[in-house]
Structures are given as structure tokens and as C-alpha cells.
Design an enzyme around this catalytic site. Sequence first.
Site, PDB file in Angstrom:
ATOM      1  N   GLU A  43      -6.006  34.267 -18.587  1.00  0.00           N
ATOM      2  CA  GLU A  43      -7.200  33.512 -18.976  1.00  0.00           C
ATOM      3  C   GLU A  43      -6.899  32.906 -20.341  1.00  0.00           C
ATOM      4  O   GLU A  43      -7.088  33.547 -21.371  1.00  0.00           O
ATOM      5  CB  GLU A  43      -8.406  34.443 -19.031  1.00  0.00           C
ATOM      6  CG  GLU A  43      -8.657  35.153 -17.712  1.00  0.00           C
ATOM      7  CD  GLU A  43      -9.273  36.531 -17.903  1.00  0.00           C
ATOM      8  OE1 GLU A  43      -9.179  37.094 -19.006  1.00  0.00           O
ATOM      9  OE2 GLU A  43      -9.846  37.036 -16.941  1.00  0.00           O
TER      10      GLU A  43
ATOM     11  N   TYR B 148      -5.220  50.414  -6.084  1.00  0.00           N
ATOM     12  CA  TYR B 148      -5.504  49.018  -5.776  1.00  0.00           C
ATOM     13  C   TYR B 148      -4.643  48.606  -4.589  1.00  0.00           C
ATOM     14  O   TYR B 148      -3.481  48.969  -4.502  1.00  0.00           O
ATOM     15  CB  TYR B 148      -5.185  48.152  -6.996  1.00  0.00           C
ATOM     16  CG  TYR B 148      -5.855  46.806  -6.977  1.00  0.00           C
ATOM     17  CD1 TYR B 148      -7.158  46.659  -7.434  1.00  0.00           C
ATOM     18  CD2 TYR B 148      -5.194  45.677  -6.519  1.00  0.00           C
ATOM     19  CE1 TYR B 148      -7.781  45.426  -7.436  1.00  0.00           C
ATOM     20  CE2 TYR B 148      -5.808  44.436  -6.513  1.00  0.00           C
ATOM     21  CZ  TYR B 148      -7.101  44.315  -6.971  1.00  0.00           C
ATOM     22  OH  TYR B 148      -7.712  43.089  -6.964  1.00  0.00           O
TER      23      TYR B 148
ATOM     24  N   ASP C 288      -4.754  47.579 -12.407  1.00  0.00           N
ATOM     25  CA  ASP C 288      -4.916  48.865 -11.729  1.00  0.00           C
ATOM     26  C   ASP C 288      -3.613  49.372 -11.126  1.00  0.00           C
ATOM     27  O   ASP C 288      -2.764  48.581 -10.710  1.00  0.00           O
ATOM     28  CB  ASP C 288      -5.937  48.733 -10.594  1.00  0.00           C
ATOM     29  CG  ASP C 288      -7.361  48.875 -11.064  1.00  0.00           C
ATOM     30  OD1 ASP C 288      -7.652  49.854 -11.772  1.00  0.00           O
ATOM     31  OD2 ASP C 288      -8.184  48.009 -10.720  1.00  0.00           O
TER      32      ASP C 288
ATOM     33  N   GLN D 143       2.529  40.568 -23.215  1.00  0.00           N
ATOM     34  CA  GLN D 143       3.306  41.792 -23.061  1.00  0.00           C
ATOM     35  C   GLN D 143       2.519  42.776 -22.210  1.00  0.00           C
ATOM     36  O   GLN D 143       1.323  42.944 -22.384  1.00  0.00           O
ATOM     37  CB  GLN D 143       3.676  42.380 -24.415  1.00  0.00           C
ATOM     38  CG  GLN D 143       2.551  42.488 -25.398  1.00  0.00           C
ATOM     39  CD  GLN D 143       3.048  42.642 -26.827  1.00  0.00           C
ATOM     40  OE1 GLN D 143       4.227  42.542 -27.123  1.00  0.00           O
ATOM     41  NE2 GLN D 143       2.123  42.910 -27.731  1.00  0.00           N
TER      42      GLN D 143
END
Length: 190
Positions: A129, A162, A119, A148
Site C-alpha cells: 500500500e 492461512y 499470516d 523488509q
Amino acid sequence: MLLSDRDIRAEIDAGRLGIDPFEDSLVQPSSVDVRLDTLFRVFNNTRYTHIDPAKQQDELTSLVEPSPGEPFVLHPGEFVLGSTLETCTLPDDLAGRLEGKSSLGRLGLLTHSTAGFIDPGFSGHITLELSNVANLPITLWPGMKIGQLCLLRLTSPAEHPYGSAKVGSKYQGQRGPTPSRSYQNFIKLS
């Protein structure tokens, strides 16, 4: 609109986009390569019978760091959390999209499961992950190019980026691979 290499450099030079440490050689035609940090979060498969996103499960993962100069070995079918070496700070009118590296994808390494979006206003290390879908173990070397970061300009600055009080930004300022905090905003239907 996806930023080009010259736009990425201009944003960094102007101090609006933060990538630290930054090396100009990491800038690609429409992205910036990011590297793997030294910390990993592995799942403690014997602590819980299942994962419940509605509950705080502090002992679900453990932080590990390979010895200096040693890789982390990700075995077939394993899933761990890693993070970028770089701290990334986005202004309120740029969003990011983390993509894997084609060369690593061809070896069976997935860089993110679902959370590749960053964000506007985010600042911190990006949690990765990491999954091995190959049939052989993959060595992950701290400092290697792992993904990237593509940058997209918003049509206007985010009203509540955010990190602002209204958003409830539970990963702002994160350092290293940060475990899930899904329980903080989980809503059960009655």
C-alpha cells in the site's frame, strides 16, 4: 520470537520458508529485503463517487505496468497498490511483518498503510500500500528494495493456517497487487 539472519537462512535451506526469487544478499540481521514488482494498481477517481468496503467495485482500480526500464512516478498525496517481486510462502509456525525501508521512509514513501502482517500459511506476492507523503514526486523503480520482511516464530503451529478451508483466505496465491476484497466478509449491523 524474531528470526535472526542464520534462522532465516536455515528455514529457507530446509524448504520450510519460500522466497522466490531468493538472493542471499537480501538477508539482513533480522529480516529479508523484498523488491518491487513491475505491476501497480491505480485508483480510477472518476468511476465512483466514493469507496464502499461493503460493495464489490471492480472498476475502482486499474492495473498498470511501466514500460521496461521506466519507473512508476508516485505523486504527492497519491496512493497506489504495488507488490513484491518475490513470492513468499510461510509455514504454519511462522508469521511475517512487512516493514518499510528507512532510506525510503526518509524520502516520504510509506510502504503499507495498515496491512503489514502476513499470516502463517500465506503464499503469494505481498500487496504493498504505497503512499507518497512528501512534497515532490517519487520514482519507484521495478526491482528496487521496497521493504523488509521480518519473520516471527509462533509458540505453536497455527491450528488453521492461512489458506486452510476454515479461514476463508481470500488473498491466498495472489499475483501482483490485488485489490480489496473486503466486501466478501463485510457484515452490516442492522
